[in-house]
Design a protein around this motif. Structure first.
Motif, PDB file in Angstrom:
ATOM      1  N   GLY A 106       0.816  -1.209   0.000  1.00  0.00           N
ATOM      2  CA  GLY A 106       0.000   0.000   0.000  1.00  0.00           C
ATOM      3  C   GLY A 106       0.845   1.253   0.000  1.00  0.00           C
ATOM      4  N   LEU A 107       1.868   1.267   0.836  1.00  0.00           N
ATOM      5  CA  LEU A 107       2.787   2.406   0.896  1.00  0.00           C
ATOM      6  C   LEU A 107       3.472   2.619  -0.457  1.00  0.00           C
ATOM      7  CD1 LEU A 107       4.319   4.571   2.541  1.00  0.00           C
ATOM      8  CD2 LEU A 107       5.933   2.775   3.189  1.00  0.00           C
ATOM      9  N   SER A 108       3.895   1.538  -1.079  1.00  0.00           N
ATOM     10  CA  SER A 108       4.556   1.629  -2.377  1.00  0.00           C
ATOM     11  C   SER A 108       3.630   2.233  -3.436  1.00  0.00           C
ATOM     12  CB  SER A 108       5.017   0.231  -2.816  1.00  0.00           C
ATOM     13  OG  SER A 108       5.546   0.274  -4.110  1.00  0.00           O
ATOM     14  N   ARG A 109       2.356   1.833  -3.434  1.00  0.00           N
ATOM     15  CA  ARG A 109       1.397   2.370  -4.408  1.00  0.00           C
ATOM     16  C   ARG A 109       1.125   3.852  -4.156  1.00  0.00           C
ATOM     17  NH1 ARG A 109       1.366   0.299  -9.163  1.00  0.00           N
ATOM     18  NH2 ARG A 109       1.647  -1.921  -8.930  1.00  0.00           N
ATOM     19  N   LEU A 110       1.039   4.245  -2.881  1.00  0.00           N
ATOM     20  CA  LEU A 110       0.832   5.659  -2.565  1.00  0.00           C
ATOM     21  C   LEU A 110       2.025   6.501  -3.005  1.00  0.00           C
ATOM     22  CD1 LEU A 110      -0.878   5.194   0.892  1.00  0.00           C
ATOM     23  CD2 LEU A 110      -1.910   6.292  -1.104  1.00  0.00           C
ATOM     24  N   GLU A 111       3.218   5.986  -2.771  1.00  0.00           N
ATOM     25  CA  GLU A 111       4.414   6.700  -3.225  1.00  0.00           C
ATOM     26  C   GLU A 111       4.453   6.773  -4.748  1.00  0.00           C
ATOM     27  OE1 GLU A 111       7.385   4.444  -1.142  1.00  0.00           O
ATOM     28  OE2 GLU A 111       7.344   5.806   0.590  1.00  0.00           O
ATOM     29  N   ASN A 112       4.020   5.697  -5.408  1.00  0.00           N
ATOM     30  CA  ASN A 112       3.967   5.685  -6.870  1.00  0.00           C
ATOM     31  C   ASN A 112       2.968   6.721  -7.378  1.00  0.00           C
ATOM     32  OD1 ASN A 112       5.013   4.597  -9.274  1.00  0.00           O
ATOM     33  ND2 ASN A 112       3.158   3.377  -9.552  1.00  0.00           N
ATOM     34  N   ALA A 113       1.868   6.895  -6.651  1.00  0.00           N
ATOM     35  CA  ALA A 113       0.878   7.908  -7.039  1.00  0.00           C
ATOM     36  C   ALA A 113       1.533   9.284  -7.080  1.00  0.00           C
ATOM     37  CB  ALA A 113      -0.302   7.906  -6.069  1.00  0.00           C
ATOM     38  N   LEU A 114       2.377   9.584  -6.092  1.00  0.00           N
ATOM     39  CA  LEU A 114       3.052  10.888  -6.069  1.00  0.00           C
ATOM     40  C   LEU A 114       4.103  11.010  -7.167  1.00  0.00           C
ATOM     41  CD1 LEU A 114       3.479  11.858  -2.324  1.00  0.00           C
ATOM     42  CD2 LEU A 114       1.840  12.698  -4.001  1.00  0.00           C
ATOM     43  N   LYS A 116       3.666   9.758 -10.089  1.00  0.00           N
ATOM     44  CA  LYS A 116       2.845  10.023 -11.277  1.00  0.00           C
ATOM     45  C   LYS A 116       2.354  11.467 -11.286  1.00  0.00           C
ATOM     46  CE  LYS A 116       2.544   5.696 -12.807  1.00  0.00           C
ATOM     47  NZ  LYS A 116       3.065   5.299 -14.088  1.00  0.00           N
ATOM     48  N   ASP A 117       1.999  11.980 -10.103  1.00  0.00           N
ATOM     49  CA  ASP A 117       1.483  13.348  -9.983  1.00  0.00           C
ATOM     50  C   ASP A 117       1.843  13.896  -8.609  1.00  0.00           C
ATOM     51  OD1 ASP A 117       0.118  15.734  -9.854  1.00  0.00           O
ATOM     52  OD2 ASP A 117      -1.855  14.879 -10.279  1.00  0.00           O
ATOM     53  N   PRO A 118       2.936  14.662  -8.503  1.00  0.00           N
ATOM     54  CA  PRO A 118       3.377  15.191  -7.214  1.00  0.00           C
ATOM     55  C   PRO A 118       2.346  16.099  -6.532  1.00  0.00           C
ATOM     56  CG  PRO A 118       5.094  15.436  -8.854  1.00  0.00           C
ATOM     57  CD  PRO A 118       3.861  14.991  -9.582  1.00  0.00           C
ATOM     58  N   ALA A 119       1.345  16.548  -7.281  1.00  0.00           N
ATOM     59  CA  ALA A 119       0.321  17.425  -6.709  1.00  0.00           C
ATOM     60  C   ALA A 119      -0.952  16.671  -6.343  1.00  0.00           C
ATOM     61  CB  ALA A 119      -0.014  18.545  -7.701  1.00  0.00           C
ATOM     62  N   TYR A 120      -0.907  15.351  -6.333  1.00  0.00           N
ATOM     63  CA  TYR A 120      -2.112  14.577  -6.007  1.00  0.00           C
ATOM     64  C   TYR A 120      -2.283  14.541  -4.489  1.00  0.00           C
ATOM     65  CZ  TYR A 120      -5.793  11.139  -6.380  1.00  0.00           C
ATOM     66  OH  TYR A 120      -7.002  10.506  -6.296  1.00  0.00           O
ATOM     67  N   TRP A 121      -3.073  15.473  -3.977  1.00  0.00           N
ATOM     68  CA  TRP A 121      -3.190  15.666  -2.536  1.00  0.00           C
ATOM     69  C   TRP A 121      -3.755  14.467  -1.777  1.00  0.00           C
ATOM     70  CZ3 TRP A 121      -7.702  15.309  -0.015  1.00  0.00           C
ATOM     71  CH2 TRP A 121      -8.878  15.512  -0.725  1.00  0.00           C
ATOM     72  N   PRO A 122      -4.672  13.646  -2.328  1.00  0.00           N
ATOM     73  CA  PRO A 122      -5.129  12.496  -1.536  1.00  0.00           C
ATOM     74  C   PRO A 122      -3.981  11.547  -1.156  1.00  0.00           C
ATOM     75  CG  PRO A 122      -6.692  12.911  -3.302  1.00  0.00           C
ATOM     76  CD  PRO A 122      -5.475  13.772  -3.569  1.00  0.00           C
ATOM     77  N   ALA A 123      -3.011  11.378  -2.047  1.00  0.00           N
ATOM     78  CA  ALA A 123      -1.860  10.540  -1.708  1.00  0.00           C
ATOM     79  C   ALA A 123      -1.005  11.221  -0.639  1.00  0.00           C
ATOM     80  CB  ALA A 123      -1.038  10.241  -2.961  1.00  0.00           C
ATOM     81  N   LEU A 124      -0.845  12.525  -0.758  1.00  0.00           N
ATOM     82  CA  LEU A 124      -0.093  13.261   0.268  1.00  0.00           C
ATOM     83  C   LEU A 124      -0.757  13.120   1.634  1.00  0.00           C
ATOM     84  CD1 LEU A 124       0.737  16.498  -1.737  1.00  0.00           C
ATOM     85  CD2 LEU A 124       2.410  14.892  -0.772  1.00  0.00           C
ATOM     86  N   ARG A 125      -2.080  13.232   1.665  1.00  0.00           N
ATOM     87  CA  ARG A 125      -2.818  13.093   2.928  1.00  0.00           C
ATOM     88  C   ARG A 125      -2.599  11.715   3.536  1.00  0.00           C
ATOM     89  NH1 ARG A 125      -8.210  12.004   1.502  1.00  0.00           N
ATOM     90  NH2 ARG A 125      -7.239   9.994   1.289  1.00  0.00           N
ATOM     91  N   SER A 126      -2.725  10.676   2.729  1.00  0.00           N
ATOM     92  CA  SER A 126      -2.556   9.310   3.234  1.00  0.00           C
ATOM     93  C   SER A 126      -1.129   9.069   3.709  1.00  0.00           C
ATOM     94  CB  SER A 126      -2.918   8.298   2.151  1.00  0.00           C
ATOM     95  OG  SER A 126      -4.277   8.400   1.831  1.00  0.00           O
ATOM     96  N   LEU A 127      -0.165   9.525   2.940  1.00  0.00           N
ATOM     97  CA  LEU A 127       1.235   9.341   3.329  1.00  0.00           C
ATOM     98  C   LEU A 127       1.573  10.128   4.588  1.00  0.00           C
ATOM     99  CD1 LEU A 127       2.904   9.285  -0.184  1.00  0.00           C
ATOM    100  CD2 LEU A 127       2.834   7.401   1.472  1.00  0.00           C
ATOM    101  N   THR A 128       0.941  11.289   4.753  1.00  0.00           N
ATOM    102  CA  THR A 128       1.126  12.061   5.985  1.00  0.00           C
ATOM    103  C   THR A 128       0.743  11.208   7.193  1.00  0.00           C
ATOM    104  OG1 THR A 128       0.739  14.199   4.919  1.00  0.00           O
ATOM    105  CG2 THR A 128       0.317  14.077   7.289  1.00  0.00           C
ATOM    106  N   SER A 129      -0.431  10.629   7.143  1.00  0.00           N
ATOM    107  CA  SER A 129      -0.911   9.788   8.249  1.00  0.00           C
ATOM    108  C   SER A 129       0.005   8.594   8.479  1.00  0.00           C
ATOM    109  CB  SER A 129      -2.329   9.300   7.972  1.00  0.00           C
ATOM    110  OG  SER A 129      -3.206  10.383   7.868  1.00  0.00           O
TER     111      SER A 129
END
Length: 167
Positions: A106-114, A116-129
């Motif tokens: 899950g962590l790897s996919r969230l990091e991959n999302a960023l 793909k798009d460094p401005a994708y805030w839902p991934a930033l929110r999840s990674l923050t938590s």
């Protein structure tokens, strides 16, 4: 009757089907065991009503995850990602994998999302938590600061900012 429901469903476009699935997801948060079979029936009607798409598959995955069908949810999310490898699909699969107890994936996919798009805030929110839970407060704070620059009025980001003040 069932036949008229199926006829009604065939007129749904992709956006309508996704909206229908997401409303079912919200209902399932307050689900009762009596309503579960009906919810699954509605999900299947919505899915049959539109042509397969990454958006529709991800919506179906989220509904399945909300109702406890994690293995099916992971499969649907992976199918969505196969159709469109972008930030929303990577983040969606990441969230579902976390829910399925597969933290590293899950962590790897969230990091991959960023990636793909460094401005994708839902991934930033999840990674923050995730960083905060891992006791990596400074890393989590940096991610939240990034998210605040991108989406300063987004409710989920504001909630995270409120949580940070309590830490």
């Amino acid at each position: 009757d069932m036949e008229s429901k199926a006829d009604d469903a065939t007129s749904l476009d992709d956006a309508s089907a996704v909206a229908h699935l997401m409303s079912l997801r919200a209902l399932q948060w307050r689900r009762t065991e009596k309503r579960l079979p009906e919810a699954y029936e509605q999900v299947e009607l919505a899915v049959r009503a539109a042509s397969p798409s990454a958006t529709l598959l991800m919506a179906q995955a989220l509904v399945l995850a909300t109702s406890g069908g994690m293995n099916d949810a992971v499969s649907k999310a992976q199918a969505a990602l196969a159709l469109r490898d972008d930030a929303p699909r990577n983040a969606g699969l990441g969230e579902i994998l976390l829910g399925a107890g597969k933290a590293a994936e899950g962590l790897s996919r969230l990091e991959n999302a960023l990636k793909k798009d460094p401005a994708y805030w839902p991934a930033l929110r999840s990674l923050t938590s995730l960083r905060w839970f891992a006791r990596e407060r400074e890393a989590g704070n940096k991610l939240l600061d990034q998210a605040l620059k991108i989406a300063p009025n987004e409710f989920e980001i504001l909630k995270a900012q409120g949580l940070r003040r309590l830490m």
